[in-house]
Design a protein around this motif. Structure first.
Motif, PDB file in Angstrom:
ATOM      1  N   ARG A 136       0.633  -0.940   0.016  1.00 20.84           N
ATOM      2  CA  ARG A 136       0.146   0.014  -0.382  1.00 20.84           C
ATOM      3  C   ARG A 136       1.072   1.438   0.260  1.00 20.84           C
ATOM      4  O   ARG A 136       0.049   2.123  -0.665  1.00 20.84           O
ATOM      5  CB  ARG A 136      -0.773   0.201   1.345  1.00 20.84           C
ATOM      6  CG  ARG A 136      -1.706   0.996   0.846  1.00 20.84           C
ATOM      7  CD  ARG A 136      -3.265   1.166   2.525  1.00 20.84           C
ATOM      8  NE  ARG A 136      -2.534   1.571   3.697  1.00 20.84           N
ATOM      9  CZ  ARG A 136      -1.991   0.683   4.521  1.00 20.84           C
ATOM     10  NH1 ARG A 136      -2.755  -0.146   5.199  1.00 20.84           N
ATOM     11  NH2 ARG A 136      -1.274   1.242   5.448  1.00 20.84           N
ATOM     12  N   ASP A 137       1.893   1.649   0.506  1.00 20.84           N
ATOM     13  CA  ASP A 137       2.482   2.391   0.645  1.00 20.84           C
ATOM     14  C   ASP A 137       3.786   2.630  -0.837  1.00 20.84           C
ATOM     15  O   ASP A 137       3.867   3.895  -1.333  1.00 20.84           O
ATOM     16  CB  ASP A 137       3.645   2.179   2.029  1.00 20.84           C
ATOM     17  CG  ASP A 137       3.223   2.314   3.493  1.00 20.84           C
ATOM     18  OD1 ASP A 137       2.148   2.673   3.499  1.00 20.84           O
ATOM     19  OD2 ASP A 137       3.996   1.789   4.128  1.00 20.84           O
ATOM     20  N   VAL A 138       4.052   1.412  -1.325  1.00 25.24           N
ATOM     21  CA  VAL A 138       4.535   1.632  -2.489  1.00 25.24           C
ATOM     22  C   VAL A 138       2.975   2.474  -3.853  1.00 25.24           C
ATOM     23  O   VAL A 138       3.961   3.334  -4.329  1.00 25.24           O
ATOM     24  CB  VAL A 138       5.070   0.809  -3.492  1.00 25.24           C
ATOM     25  CG1 VAL A 138       5.474   0.348  -4.370  1.00 25.24           C
ATOM     26  CG2 VAL A 138       6.208  -0.177  -2.350  1.00 25.24           C
ATOM     27  N   GLU A 152       0.687   4.231  -2.935  1.00 29.83           N
ATOM     28  CA  GLU A 152       0.578   5.699  -2.758  1.00 29.83           C
ATOM     29  C   GLU A 152       1.340   6.319  -3.107  1.00 29.83           C
ATOM     30  O   GLU A 152       1.721   7.341  -3.803  1.00 29.83           O
ATOM     31  CB  GLU A 152       0.577   5.572  -0.933  1.00 29.83           C
ATOM     32  CG  GLU A 152      -0.669   5.067  -0.173  1.00 29.83           C
ATOM     33  CD  GLU A 152      -1.080   4.921   1.241  1.00 29.83           C
ATOM     34  OE1 GLU A 152      -0.578   5.664   1.574  1.00 29.83           O
ATOM     35  OE2 GLU A 152      -2.376   4.642   1.372  1.00 29.83           O
ATOM     36  N   ARG A 153       2.910   6.634  -2.695  1.00 32.54           N
ATOM     37  CA  ARG A 153       4.059   6.979  -3.509  1.00 32.54           C
ATOM     38  C   ARG A 153       3.908   6.963  -4.943  1.00 32.54           C
ATOM     39  O   ARG A 153       4.386   8.412  -5.235  1.00 32.54           O
ATOM     40  CB  ARG A 153       5.145   6.574  -2.697  1.00 32.54           C
ATOM     41  CG  ARG A 153       5.662   6.573  -1.656  1.00 32.54           C
ATOM     42  CD  ARG A 153       7.463   6.384  -1.240  1.00 32.54           C
ATOM     43  NE  ARG A 153       7.713   4.756  -1.675  1.00 32.54           N
ATOM     44  CZ  ARG A 153       7.861   3.720  -1.021  1.00 32.54           C
ATOM     45  NH1 ARG A 153       7.289   4.345   0.527  1.00 32.54           N
ATOM     46  NH2 ARG A 153       7.499   2.859  -1.232  1.00 32.54           N
ATOM     47  N   ALA A 154       3.440   5.873  -5.566  1.00 27.98           N
ATOM     48  CA  ALA A 154       2.773   6.186  -7.195  1.00 27.98           C
ATOM     49  C   ALA A 154       1.763   6.667  -7.457  1.00 27.98           C
ATOM     50  O   ALA A 154       1.767   7.414  -8.396  1.00 27.98           O
ATOM     51  CB  ALA A 154       3.001   4.772  -8.064  1.00 27.98           C
ATOM     52  N   GLY A 155       0.754   7.168  -6.603  1.00 26.01           N
ATOM     53  CA  GLY A 155      -0.142   8.117  -7.025  1.00 26.01           C
ATOM     54  C   GLY A 155      -0.741   6.686  -7.583  1.00 26.01           C
ATOM     55  O   GLY A 155      -2.051   7.216  -7.927  1.00 26.01           O
TER      56      GLY A 155
END
Length: 159
Positions: free
Chosen positions: A129-131, A133-136
């Protein structure tokens, strides 16, 4: 006497003209790239998510980042390819096994060497999920534990 069949003056289906309301002026066809031989005019746009926005390099980079984040989680022994149907993100020239990056869902299939599994699956979910979110590229994440490395679980603790 021999009977002759009357021939109709129909054009073959490939040469039939569309009804007048569907016909376009040649200028409109040119603007849309119609009526031109292949290789000229507008490029065709692919409908497959892997190539919809170009060669799929952003998709490959995202799937690679997801793979790397999952493998960095303590307790993940590796990625798994699923059952009879391989779970992978495919791209021209290769694939990323164990990660299926869909438009509506990301599936991650893993082999684990630690228990309890629920907290481990939650850590994997958070890493993915963090990856995203960082990628939009936020979307639901599904973590599937396909295999457990029993040898690692029964080995003396040296961690």
């Amino acid at each position: 006497m021999t009977a002759q069949k009357a021939r109709t003056a129909q054009q073959p289906p490939s040469e039939q003209q569309p009804p007048a309301e569907q016909q376009q002026a040649p200028a409109e066809q040119q603007a849309r790239g119609k009526g031109q031989p292949r290789g000229e005019g507008q490029a065709r746009t692919a409908r497959h998510p892997a190539t919809a926005a170009g060669p799929g390099t952003d998709r490959v980079a995202l799937a690679t980042a997801i793979r790397d984040a999952v493998l960095a989680v303590d307790g993940v022994a590796g990625l798994a390819t699923g059952g009879p149907v391989e779970i992978a993100t495919l791209y021209a020239g290769g694939k990323i096994p164990g990660v299926r990056l869909g438009d509506d869902l990301v599936e991650v299939h893993v082999r684990v060497d630690a228990v309890p599994m629920m907290p481990l699956a939650e850590r994997i979910h958070t890493a993915v999920r963090d990856v995203l979110e960082r990628a939009g590229a936020g979307r639901p994440v599904e973590v599937v534990v396909d295999d457990v490395d029993l040898a690692a679980l029964t080995a003396p603790s040296g961690r």
